[in-house]
Design a protein around this motif. Sequence first.
Motif, PDB file in Angstrom:
ATOM      1  N   ASP A  69      41.237  41.316  56.083  1.00  0.00           N
ATOM      2  CA  ASP A  69      40.440  42.544  56.046  1.00  0.00           C
ATOM      3  C   ASP A  69      41.327  43.709  55.667  1.00  0.00           C
ATOM      4  O   ASP A  69      42.277  44.062  56.389  1.00  0.00           O
ATOM      5  N   TYR A  70      41.023  44.283  54.516  1.00  0.00           N
ATOM      6  CA  TYR A  70      41.727  45.463  54.026  1.00  0.00           C
ATOM      7  C   TYR A  70      40.815  46.681  54.171  1.00  0.00           C
ATOM      8  O   TYR A  70      39.673  46.562  54.642  1.00  0.00           O
ATOM      9  N   GLU A  71      41.302  47.825  53.771  1.00  0.00           N
ATOM     10  CA  GLU A  71      40.465  49.020  53.820  1.00  0.00           C
ATOM     11  C   GLU A  71      39.401  48.942  52.726  1.00  0.00           C
ATOM     12  O   GLU A  71      39.698  49.059  51.544  1.00  0.00           O
ATOM     13  N   GLY A  72      38.168  48.693  53.118  1.00  0.00           N
ATOM     14  CA  GLY A  72      37.071  48.703  52.158  1.00  0.00           C
ATOM     15  C   GLY A  72      36.729  47.369  51.534  1.00  0.00           C
ATOM     16  O   GLY A  72      35.753  47.281  50.780  1.00  0.00           O
ATOM     17  N   PHE A  73      37.485  46.313  51.813  1.00  0.00           N
ATOM     18  CA  PHE A  73      37.158  45.007  51.235  1.00  0.00           C
ATOM     19  C   PHE A  73      37.809  43.883  52.038  1.00  0.00           C
ATOM     20  O   PHE A  73      38.761  44.101  52.798  1.00  0.00           O
ATOM     21  N   SER A  74      37.265  42.680  51.866  1.00  0.00           N
ATOM     22  CA  SER A  74      37.789  41.506  52.549  1.00  0.00           C
ATOM     23  C   SER A  74      38.017  40.383  51.542  1.00  0.00           C
ATOM     24  O   SER A  74      37.283  40.263  50.555  1.00  0.00           O
ATOM     25  N   VAL A  75      39.023  39.580  51.819  1.00  0.00           N
ATOM     26  CA  VAL A  75      39.372  38.438  50.978  1.00  0.00           C
ATOM     27  C   VAL A  75      39.548  37.221  51.876  1.00  0.00           C
ATOM     28  O   VAL A  75      40.174  37.311  52.939  1.00  0.00           O
ATOM     29  N   TRP A  76      38.976  36.101  51.460  1.00  0.00           N
ATOM     30  CA  TRP A  76      39.187  34.831  52.152  1.00  0.00           C
ATOM     31  C   TRP A  76      40.248  34.053  51.383  1.00  0.00           C
ATOM     32  O   TRP A  76      40.089  33.786  50.184  1.00  0.00           O
ATOM     33  N   LEU A  77      41.313  33.684  52.069  1.00  0.00           N
ATOM     34  CA  LEU A  77      42.486  33.102  51.422  1.00  0.00           C
ATOM     35  C   LEU A  77      42.619  31.626  51.784  1.00  0.00           C
ATOM     36  O   LEU A  77      42.540  31.253  52.958  1.00  0.00           O
ATOM     37  N   ASN A  90      31.447  46.521  49.854  1.00  0.00           N
ATOM     38  CA  ASN A  90      30.324  47.401  49.547  1.00  0.00           C
ATOM     39  C   ASN A  90      30.801  48.497  48.610  1.00  0.00           C
ATOM     40  O   ASN A  90      31.883  49.063  48.819  1.00  0.00           O
ATOM     41  N   ALA A  91      30.001  48.771  47.597  1.00  0.00           N
ATOM     42  CA  ALA A  91      30.323  49.849  46.665  1.00  0.00           C
ATOM     43  C   ALA A  91      29.311  50.969  46.866  1.00  0.00           C
ATOM     44  O   ALA A  91      28.116  50.784  46.642  1.00  0.00           O
ATOM     45  N   GLN A  92      29.815  52.107  47.305  1.00  0.00           N
ATOM     46  CA  GLN A  92      28.967  53.261  47.560  1.00  0.00           C
ATOM     47  C   GLN A  92      29.181  54.324  46.494  1.00  0.00           C
ATOM     48  O   GLN A  92      29.995  54.161  45.596  1.00  0.00           O
ATOM     49  N   ASN A 135      39.374  50.524  40.944  1.00  0.00           N
ATOM     50  CA  ASN A 135      38.492  51.643  40.595  1.00  0.00           C
ATOM     51  C   ASN A 135      37.356  51.823  41.585  1.00  0.00           C
ATOM     52  O   ASN A 135      36.834  52.928  41.753  1.00  0.00           O
ATOM     53  N   HIS A 136      36.944  50.740  42.252  1.00  0.00           N
ATOM     54  CA  HIS A 136      35.855  50.843  43.225  1.00  0.00           C
ATOM     55  C   HIS A 136      36.360  51.271  44.600  1.00  0.00           C
ATOM     56  O   HIS A 136      35.572  51.386  45.540  1.00  0.00           O
ATOM     57  N   LEU A 137      37.666  51.503  44.702  1.00  0.00           N
ATOM     58  CA  LEU A 137      38.288  51.919  45.964  1.00  0.00           C
ATOM     59  C   LEU A 137      38.983  53.265  45.814  1.00  0.00           C
ATOM     60  O   LEU A 137      39.859  53.599  46.618  1.00  0.00           O
ATOM     61  N   ILE A 183      28.773  43.484  46.911  1.00  0.00           N
ATOM     62  CA  ILE A 183      29.374  42.612  45.912  1.00  0.00           C
ATOM     63  C   ILE A 183      30.059  41.455  46.631  1.00  0.00           C
ATOM     64  O   ILE A 183      30.885  41.658  47.531  1.00  0.00           O
ATOM     65  N   ILE A 184      29.702  40.259  46.231  1.00  0.00           N
ATOM     66  CA  ILE A 184      30.327  39.044  46.751  1.00  0.00           C
ATOM     67  C   ILE A 184      30.771  38.214  45.548  1.00  0.00           C
ATOM     68  O   ILE A 184      30.026  38.082  44.572  1.00  0.00           O
ATOM     69  N   GLY A 185      31.961  37.701  45.604  1.00  0.00           N
ATOM     70  CA  GLY A 185      32.454  36.902  44.488  1.00  0.00           C
ATOM     71  C   GLY A 185      33.477  35.890  44.944  1.00  0.00           C
ATOM     72  O   GLY A 185      33.834  35.827  46.129  1.00  0.00           O
ATOM     73  N   GLY A 186      33.930  35.115  43.988  1.00  0.00           N
ATOM     74  CA  GLY A 186      34.911  34.112  44.359  1.00  0.00           C
ATOM     75  C   GLY A 186      35.457  33.331  43.187  1.00  0.00           C
ATOM     76  O   GLY A 186      35.302  33.729  42.019  1.00  0.00           O
TER      77      GLY A 186
END
Length: 282
Positions: A69-77, A90-92, A135-137, A183-186
């Motif tokens: 968990d980072y500031e503003g986004f999460s990554v599964w490693l 989330n992009a606001q 850019n989204h952060l 936004i969800i991706g992988g």
Amino acid sequence: MRYIVTGFLLVVSSFEIQARTSDTEQIIRFIEKYSSEAENSKKVSPRSPFPKNQGAKVTKLSDSILRLDYEGFSVWLNCKKRGAMKFRYNAQHDNGNFKRYKKFHLDPNVPKRCQQKSFRGYGKGYDRGHLVPANHLDYSRNAIRQSNYMTNVLPQAANMNRGAWLRTEEITECYRDIDELLIIGGVIWGDNSADDYFVQSHGVKTPDAYWKVIIRGTGQDERAIAWIVPNSREAKRGQLDHYLVSIEELERVTGEKIPVADYAKHDKPQRTWIIPRGCNKG
């Protein structure tokens, strides 16, 4: 040491007048204190621009899977892959303008066995491709820097990274000013070993494809769009429509469960969402 010497001169100068009435021992004690503070001050190495507490908050989900968990986004490693398997944010409404950070780094909070071996560029026609783009952060300097941890980066064919994948990022950039987006991706790692150029240098294989879902609206107004983008030089900007899939198809391929209404899972747009005229994609 120049700044210490200069500091001594300034201190001495400031006490020239006071020296007539001040005790010499008091002046010496003051200079010794100043010298000690200056010598003990720590410089930030350009190789380590992040304090350790600016790395990810790490949650162990299994022996090989970590949630970062980072500031503003999460990554599964995936530690076995030394790379990400999924990301989410989330992009606001765009209200920031911090500039993209140029340097890349390993995350000091993540075990080395779970990360790539190097933060250097890949070469061979591949970019250090972001999963969550800086850019989204741009509302936070710290979030932008965290996006350059290699936990958020994988080999992406340059044409794809700057073409079809970039277009999905531009769509997000424009539509977040209309609705808040999820936004969800992988990553689809696949089994094509022909392009696994970076196993020795970085410890990571080259994914066969990437996927992304953008969700906007709620209830009956909920809309979603999804792509599976091949990690190849052919994945140029104009090819993005060819990579459209329904949420139902994407779930079948990836095994993920996307949080959208059932009626939205079966719809596949005929074409990618149009970028509104006049949108500032910067």
